[in-house]
Motif scaffolding. Structure first.
Motif, PDB file in Angstrom:
ATOM      1  N   ARG A 164       0.832  -1.205   0.000  1.00  0.00           N
ATOM      2  CA  ARG A 164       0.000   0.000   0.000  1.00  0.00           C
ATOM      3  C   ARG A 164       0.869   1.258   0.000  1.00  0.00           C
ATOM      4  N   GLY A 165       1.883   1.309   0.858  1.00  0.00           N
ATOM      5  CA  GLY A 165       2.773   2.471   0.909  1.00  0.00           C
ATOM      6  C   GLY A 165       3.487   2.699  -0.414  1.00  0.00           C
ATOM      7  N   TRP A 176      -5.772   2.265  -2.520  1.00  0.00           N
ATOM      8  CA  TRP A 176      -6.949   2.451  -1.665  1.00  0.00           C
ATOM      9  C   TRP A 176      -7.665   1.124  -1.417  1.00  0.00           C
ATOM     10  N   LEU A 177      -7.874   0.345  -2.467  1.00  0.00           N
ATOM     11  CA  LEU A 177      -8.580  -0.933  -2.328  1.00  0.00           C
ATOM     12  C   LEU A 177      -7.695  -2.023  -1.735  1.00  0.00           C
ATOM     13  N   ILE A 178      -6.416  -1.956  -1.998  1.00  0.00           N
ATOM     14  CA  ILE A 178      -5.423  -2.952  -1.613  1.00  0.00           C
ATOM     15  C   ILE A 178      -5.905  -4.371  -1.958  1.00  0.00           C
ATOM     16  N   ALA A 213      -2.622  -5.603 -11.677  1.00  0.00           N
ATOM     17  CA  ALA A 213      -2.932  -4.951 -12.955  1.00  0.00           C
ATOM     18  C   ALA A 213      -2.315  -3.551 -13.021  1.00  0.00           C
ATOM     19  N   ALA A 214      -2.484  -2.770 -11.963  1.00  0.00           N
ATOM     20  CA  ALA A 214      -1.948  -1.406 -11.948  1.00  0.00           C
ATOM     21  C   ALA A 214      -0.427  -1.413 -12.042  1.00  0.00           C
ATOM     22  N   LEU A 215       0.201  -2.298 -11.300  1.00  0.00           N
ATOM     23  CA  LEU A 215       1.666  -2.353 -11.296  1.00  0.00           C
ATOM     24  C   LEU A 215       2.229  -2.891 -12.611  1.00  0.00           C
ATOM     25  N   THR A 216       1.530  -3.806 -13.244  1.00  0.00           N
ATOM     26  CA  THR A 216       1.972  -4.294 -14.553  1.00  0.00           C
ATOM     27  C   THR A 216       1.960  -3.151 -15.567  1.00  0.00           C
TER      28      THR A 216
END
Length: 141
Positions: free
Chosen positions: A11-12, A72-74, A81-84
């Motif tokens: 999250r951080g 936010w959702l973690i 998906a976001a990190l890819t």
């Protein structure tokens, strides 16, 4: 490291990437000339093109939004998906710059290469963390 610690670290890290991406993208989108004139080393690239810079800023904002939502959702699937997506952007951005240092001083090249490299490494570490969490969730279900 337990799942809760990994989740906090993820999250951080997601919030950190989202904040950095938001800052740069807002600057690119709303003040493209200022970004071109004032962001270190950008003026060393080919001539200014407002349309291109604002489009990149808009795309960066879309990427930042996915990172904010993932933080936010973690949810590990959303984070993966976001990190890819972020890693693909960061790696291609890094690859372009480290192969185009013709007009850069050694200090400028080291600064750009290091800064962009850190983004790639952080994205890889966060992707690894999200994958560990995803696997742990699947085992406990």
């Amino acid at each position: 490291m337990n799942s809760e610690s990994l989740r906090r670290w993820l999250r951080g890290g997601l919030y950190t990437l989202a904040a950095l991406q938001t800052f740069v993208s807002l600057w690119q989108y709303f003040l493209p000339r200022s970004f071109y004139d004032n962001f270190p080393t950008v003026q060393l690239d080919p001539p200014y093109n407002e349309h291109l810079v604002t489009d990149v800023g808009g795309l960066g904002l879309a990427l930042a939004a996915t990172l904010w939502i993932a933080a936010w959702l973690i949810d590990t699937k959303v984070a993966l998906a976001a990190l890819t997506g972020y890693l693909i952007y960061a790696a291609t951005h890094f690859a372009y710059h480290v192969t185009n240092f013709d007009n850069f001083s050694l200090g400028e090249a080291l600064g750009v290469g290091t800064g962009l490299g850190i983004e790639v490494v952080l994205a890889l570490l966060l992707l690894y963390t999200a994958r560990l969490l995803y696997r742990a969730e699947r085992v406990t279900v």
